[in-house]
Design a protein around this motif. Structure first.
Motif, PDB file in Angstrom:
ATOM      1  N   GLU A  36       0.791  -1.226   0.000  1.00 60.94           N
ATOM      2  CA  GLU A  36       0.000   0.000   0.000  1.00 60.94           C
ATOM      3  C   GLU A  36       0.825   1.279   0.000  1.00 60.94           C
ATOM      4  O   GLU A  36       0.284   2.356  -0.234  1.00 60.94           O
ATOM      5  N   ILE A  37       2.119   1.199   0.276  1.00 66.35           N
ATOM      6  CA  ILE A  37       2.881   2.435   0.461  1.00 66.35           C
ATOM      7  C   ILE A  37       3.005   3.205  -0.849  1.00 66.35           C
ATOM      8  O   ILE A  37       3.128   2.609  -1.922  1.00 66.35           O
ATOM      9  N   PRO A  38       2.971   4.528  -0.802  1.00 70.25           N
ATOM     10  CA  PRO A  38       3.075   5.341  -2.021  1.00 70.25           C
ATOM     11  C   PRO A  38       4.447   5.182  -2.681  1.00 70.25           C
ATOM     12  O   PRO A  38       5.471   5.163  -1.994  1.00 70.25           O
ATOM     13  N   HIS A  39       4.441   5.075  -4.003  1.00 68.14           N
ATOM     14  CA  HIS A  39       5.713   4.864  -4.695  1.00 68.14           C
ATOM     15  C   HIS A  39       6.555   6.129  -4.771  1.00 68.14           C
ATOM     16  O   HIS A  39       7.735   6.069  -5.116  1.00 68.14           O
ATOM     17  N   ARG A  40       5.978   7.280  -4.441  1.00 66.87           N
ATOM     18  CA  ARG A  40       6.755   8.517  -4.395  1.00 66.87           C
ATOM     19  C   ARG A  40       6.894   9.041  -2.960  1.00 66.87           C
ATOM     20  O   ARG A  40       7.307  10.180  -2.747  1.00 66.87           O
ATOM     21  N   GLY A  41       6.559   8.201  -2.008  1.00 66.13           N
ATOM     22  CA  GLY A  41       6.670   8.594  -0.610  1.00 66.13           C
ATOM     23  C   GLY A  41       8.022   8.264  -0.023  1.00 66.13           C
ATOM     24  O   GLY A  41       8.853   7.570  -0.630  1.00 66.13           O
ATOM     25  N   LYS A  42       8.258   8.730   1.184  1.00 64.67           N
ATOM     26  CA  LYS A  42       9.560   8.559   1.834  1.00 64.67           C
ATOM     27  C   LYS A  42       9.885   7.099   2.123  1.00 64.67           C
ATOM     28  O   LYS A  42      11.049   6.690   2.083  1.00 64.67           O
ATOM     29  N   LEU A  43       8.861   6.283   2.434  1.00 66.42           N
ATOM     30  CA  LEU A  43       9.124   4.870   2.737  1.00 66.42           C
ATOM     31  C   LEU A  43       9.724   4.160   1.528  1.00 66.42           C
ATOM     32  O   LEU A  43      10.723   3.434   1.651  1.00 66.42           O
ATOM     33  N   PHE A  44       9.133   4.362   0.352  1.00 66.36           N
ATOM     34  CA  PHE A  44       9.674   3.694  -0.826  1.00 66.36           C
ATOM     35  C   PHE A  44      10.964   4.350  -1.302  1.00 66.36           C
ATOM     36  O   PHE A  44      11.849   3.669  -1.822  1.00 66.36           O
ATOM     37  N   GLU A  45      11.085   5.645  -1.128  1.00 66.30           N
ATOM     38  CA  GLU A  45      12.342   6.311  -1.492  1.00 66.30           C
ATOM     39  C   GLU A  45      13.518   5.672  -0.771  1.00 66.30           C
ATOM     40  O   GLU A  45      14.583   5.458  -1.359  1.00 66.30           O
ATOM     41  N   ALA A  46      13.321   5.349   0.514  1.00 62.41           N
ATOM     42  CA  ALA A  46      14.392   4.727   1.296  1.00 62.41           C
ATOM     43  C   ALA A  46      14.695   3.315   0.790  1.00 62.41           C
ATOM     44  O   ALA A  46      15.859   2.897   0.717  1.00 62.41           O
ATOM     45  N   ILE A  47      13.646   2.567   0.443  1.00 62.10           N
ATOM     46  CA  ILE A  47      13.833   1.218  -0.103  1.00 62.10           C
ATOM     47  C   ILE A  47      14.637   1.286  -1.399  1.00 62.10           C
ATOM     48  O   ILE A  47      15.607   0.540  -1.598  1.00 62.10           O
ATOM     49  N   LEU A  48      14.227   2.191  -2.273  1.00 63.22           N
ATOM     50  CA  LEU A  48      14.866   2.296  -3.580  1.00 63.22           C
ATOM     51  C   LEU A  48      16.318   2.743  -3.456  1.00 63.22           C
ATOM     52  O   LEU A  48      17.201   2.201  -4.148  1.00 63.22           O
ATOM     53  N   LEU A  54      23.020  -1.176  -2.831  1.00 64.99           N
ATOM     54  CA  LEU A  54      23.479  -2.553  -2.687  1.00 64.99           C
ATOM     55  C   LEU A  54      23.673  -3.230  -4.039  1.00 64.99           C
ATOM     56  O   LEU A  54      24.597  -4.044  -4.207  1.00 64.99           O
ATOM     57  N   ALA A  55      22.812  -2.920  -4.992  1.00 67.51           N
ATOM     58  CA  ALA A  55      22.924  -3.528  -6.320  1.00 67.51           C
ATOM     59  C   ALA A  55      24.299  -3.264  -6.921  1.00 67.51           C
ATOM     60  O   ALA A  55      24.903  -4.153  -7.543  1.00 67.51           O
ATOM     61  N   LEU A  56      24.822  -2.049  -6.730  1.00 64.69           N
ATOM     62  CA  LEU A  56      26.142  -1.690  -7.255  1.00 64.69           C
ATOM     63  C   LEU A  56      27.255  -2.174  -6.334  1.00 64.69           C
ATOM     64  O   LEU A  56      28.278  -2.690  -6.796  1.00 64.69           O
ATOM     65  N   GLU A  57      27.069  -2.008  -5.032  1.00 63.47           N
ATOM     66  CA  GLU A  57      28.118  -2.361  -4.064  1.00 63.47           C
ATOM     67  C   GLU A  57      28.510  -3.827  -4.165  1.00 63.47           C
ATOM     68  O   GLU A  57      29.708  -4.161  -4.155  1.00 63.47           O
ATOM     69  N   LEU A  58      27.529  -4.709  -4.276  1.00 63.62           N
ATOM     70  CA  LEU A  58      27.826  -6.140  -4.326  1.00 63.62           C
ATOM     71  C   LEU A  58      28.544  -6.543  -5.604  1.00 63.62           C
ATOM     72  O   LEU A  58      29.198  -7.589  -5.657  1.00 63.62           O
ATOM     73  N   ASN A 233       7.204   5.749 -14.146  1.00 65.26           N
ATOM     74  CA  ASN A 233       5.855   5.246 -13.927  1.00 65.26           C
ATOM     75  C   ASN A 233       5.814   4.623 -12.540  1.00 65.26           C
ATOM     76  O   ASN A 233       6.806   4.668 -11.808  1.00 65.26           O
ATOM     77  N   THR A 234       4.694   4.037 -12.157  1.00 65.64           N
ATOM     78  CA  THR A 234       4.632   3.366 -10.862  1.00 65.64           C
ATOM     79  C   THR A 234       5.468   2.091 -10.921  1.00 65.64           C
ATOM     80  O   THR A 234       5.153   1.171 -11.681  1.00 65.64           O
ATOM     81  N   PRO A 235       6.543   2.018 -10.163  1.00 64.19           N
ATOM     82  CA  PRO A 235       7.401   0.828 -10.224  1.00 64.19           C
ATOM     83  C   PRO A 235       6.786  -0.332  -9.450  1.00 64.19           C
ATOM     84  O   PRO A 235       5.870  -0.137  -8.645  1.00 64.19           O
ATOM     85  N   PRO A 236       7.282  -1.547  -9.672  1.00 65.14           N
ATOM     86  CA  PRO A 236       6.795  -2.710  -8.926  1.00 65.14           C
ATOM     87  C   PRO A 236       7.372  -2.700  -7.503  1.00 65.14           C
ATOM     88  O   PRO A 236       8.422  -3.277  -7.232  1.00 65.14           O
ATOM     89  N   VAL A 237       6.676  -2.033  -6.620  1.00 66.00           N
ATOM     90  CA  VAL A 237       7.194  -1.756  -5.274  1.00 66.00           C
ATOM     91  C   VAL A 237       7.538  -3.035  -4.516  1.00 66.00           C
ATOM     92  O   VAL A 237       8.640  -3.167  -3.954  1.00 66.00           O
ATOM     93  N   PHE A 238       6.610  -3.983  -4.485  1.00 64.17           N
ATOM     94  CA  PHE A 238       6.837  -5.184  -3.684  1.00 64.17           C
ATOM     95  C   PHE A 238       8.000  -6.030  -4.220  1.00 64.17           C
ATOM     96  O   PHE A 238       8.867  -6.450  -3.439  1.00 64.17           O
ATOM     97  N   SER A 243      13.554  -7.836  -3.514  1.00 69.98           N
ATOM     98  CA  SER A 243      14.915  -7.878  -4.055  1.00 69.98           C
ATOM     99  C   SER A 243      15.898  -7.221  -3.098  1.00 69.98           C
ATOM    100  O   SER A 243      17.023  -7.704  -2.916  1.00 69.98           O
ATOM    101  N   LEU A 244      15.480  -6.124  -2.472  1.00 70.04           N
ATOM    102  CA  LEU A 244      16.320  -5.489  -1.455  1.00 70.04           C
ATOM    103  C   LEU A 244      16.607  -6.453  -0.316  1.00 70.04           C
ATOM    104  O   LEU A 244      17.750  -6.563   0.142  1.00 70.04           O
ATOM    105  N   LEU A 245      15.588  -7.160   0.154  1.00 68.10           N
ATOM    106  CA  LEU A 245      15.792  -8.132   1.226  1.00 68.10           C
ATOM    107  C   LEU A 245      16.815  -9.196   0.819  1.00 68.10           C
ATOM    108  O   LEU A 245      17.663  -9.600   1.623  1.00 68.10           O
ATOM    109  N   THR A 246      16.731  -9.645  -0.426  1.00 66.51           N
ATOM    110  CA  THR A 246      17.686 -10.650  -0.912  1.00 66.51           C
ATOM    111  C   THR A 246      19.086 -10.070  -1.009  1.00 66.51           C
ATOM    112  O   THR A 246      20.071 -10.741  -0.660  1.00 66.51           O
ATOM    113  N   LEU A 247      19.208  -8.845  -1.471  1.00 65.58           N
ATOM    114  CA  LEU A 247      20.522  -8.200  -1.551  1.00 65.58           C
ATOM    115  C   LEU A 247      21.131  -8.037  -0.156  1.00 65.58           C
ATOM    116  O   LEU A 247      22.340  -8.226   0.026  1.00 65.58           O
ATOM    117  N   ARG A 248      20.321  -7.712   0.819  1.00 62.26           N
ATOM    118  CA  ARG A 248      20.821  -7.645   2.210  1.00 62.26           C
ATOM    119  C   ARG A 248      21.331  -9.010   2.656  1.00 62.26           C
ATOM    120  O   ARG A 248      22.371  -9.124   3.321  1.00 62.26           O
TER     121      ARG A 248
END
Length: 355
Positions: A36-48, A54-58, A233-238, A243-248
């Protein structure tokens, strides 16, 4: 609990599944589901931001030189977007044809410009990685698929050239340490080794972004997608969150340890296949994939029998691709050494049963 050796959508780490399931109910104590979180909100901004980092660091890549972009459309969209962006009508792109998906990429390249097939193993049913010879310097780019899921082959060396290298790493990204700075564009659908279906990760050299060859709708332009940080556009948030969880999870294990584990899994399974009198490997040994082991029985009557035998012992997802038959065990990062040991024991048990 079943052990899932499917080639994709594939197994995910159990802790990733647990964290994702908790986030569906209440993400980060926000009172909102991750769905439900907005794709332009602070919660998703932090995820992205963390996912991009991490995508680059690894991969050992500098954020000043590369950018991570998350897109929908799967690998097939990338097959078209690459020549659409980087191949003019009067230019030539190089392709190495090492499997079905490499052939699909080549087919799409022909729609936008000239193509030069530097090497192909199609005539031999893609049982090996073809030789590619010298790379012509006038190519706009050279495209190849580093790991071939259907045929169980993998590149263990790469072309040495100043031509931009574009590589489909869908079924092996983050499985081994490499000098990823060799590549100008890397793409990988998430559902094999990164996350769930629905998102594709593109890692692109920033200098390549400026080489767009034609006017394109923004949604089909790497340059515009990168400029908008994947939120044109609206990205696939979930899927991005998973993917972030897997990268962690990968970072916590470490790329060195991850490669060692994958090498050990491949050794265990290929040794069992090579020692068997009933089963045999399909790909040439020197080109075998560390991710996807493809094998068959000398008598096809055992195919369905072994699939049933394995399923009774909680092993699923080992049926070969519909185009080739036989068996395929996909040993992506989330598959443990113990999981492969279990498959090996089932292979030996079945062989002892029928002999």
């Amino acid at each position: 609990m079943l052990i899932n050796f499917d080639a994709g959508p594939a197994a995910l780490p159990k802790e990733v599944l647990q964290q994702a399931s908790e986030a569906i109910l209440n993400y980060n104590n926000s009172g909102l589901s991750i769905l439900e979180i907005p794709h332009r909100g602070k919660l998703f901004e932090a995820i992205l931001e963390e996912a991009n980092t991490l995508a680059l660091e690894l991969l050992g890549l500098d954020k000043n030189d590369y950018q991570a972009v998350w897109m929908q459309g799967g690998g097939r969209l990338q097959f078209s977007m690459i020549p659409m962006n980087f191949l003019a009508v009067n230019e030539t792109a190089g392709y190495i044809e090492s499997g079905h998906w490499a052939s699909e990429a080549l087919k799409n390249g022909k729609l936008y410009g000239n193509t030069n097939v530097l090497g192909s193993s199609k005539a031999d049913n893609f049982q090996y990685i073809p030789q590619w010879g010298d790379t012509p310097e006038d190519l706009s780019y050279l495209h190849f698929t580093s790991n071939n899921t259907i045929y169980g082959t993998q590149f263990h060396s790469f072309p040495e050239t100043e031509v931009p290298l574009i590589v489909d790493m869908s079924s092996e990204l983050y499985s081994r340490k490499l000098d990823y700075s060799k590549f100008s564009l890397i793409y990988a659908v998430a559902q094999k080794n990164i996350g769930p279906a629905g998102v594709t990760l593109i890692v692109i050299r920033k200098s390549l972004l400026e080489k767009q060859k034609r006017v394109l709708p923004e949604i089909l332009s790497y340059r515009d997608m990168a400029k908008n940080n994947s939120v044109l556009n609206t990205p696939p948030v979930f899927p991005i969150y998973c993917s972030l969880l897997t990268l962690r999870w990968i970072k916590a294990i470490g790329m060195d340890a991850m490669q060692q584990s994958n090498e050990e899994k491949a050794r265990l399974l290929y040794d069992a296949i090579d020692e068997s009198k009933l089963f045999y490997g399909v790909a040439k040994k020197e080109d075998r994939s560390m991710m996807n082991a493809c094998f068959r029985t000398h008598d096809d009557k055992h195919t369905e029998m072994f699939l049933d035998f394995a399923k009774e012992r909680d092993i699923v997802g080992i049926k070969g691709h519909r185009s080739v038959g036989g068996f395929r065990a996909s040993m992506y990062n989330a598959i443990s050494v113990e999981d492969v040991q279990r498959l090996v024991s089932v292979i030996k048990e079945y062989e002892n049963t029928v002999n």
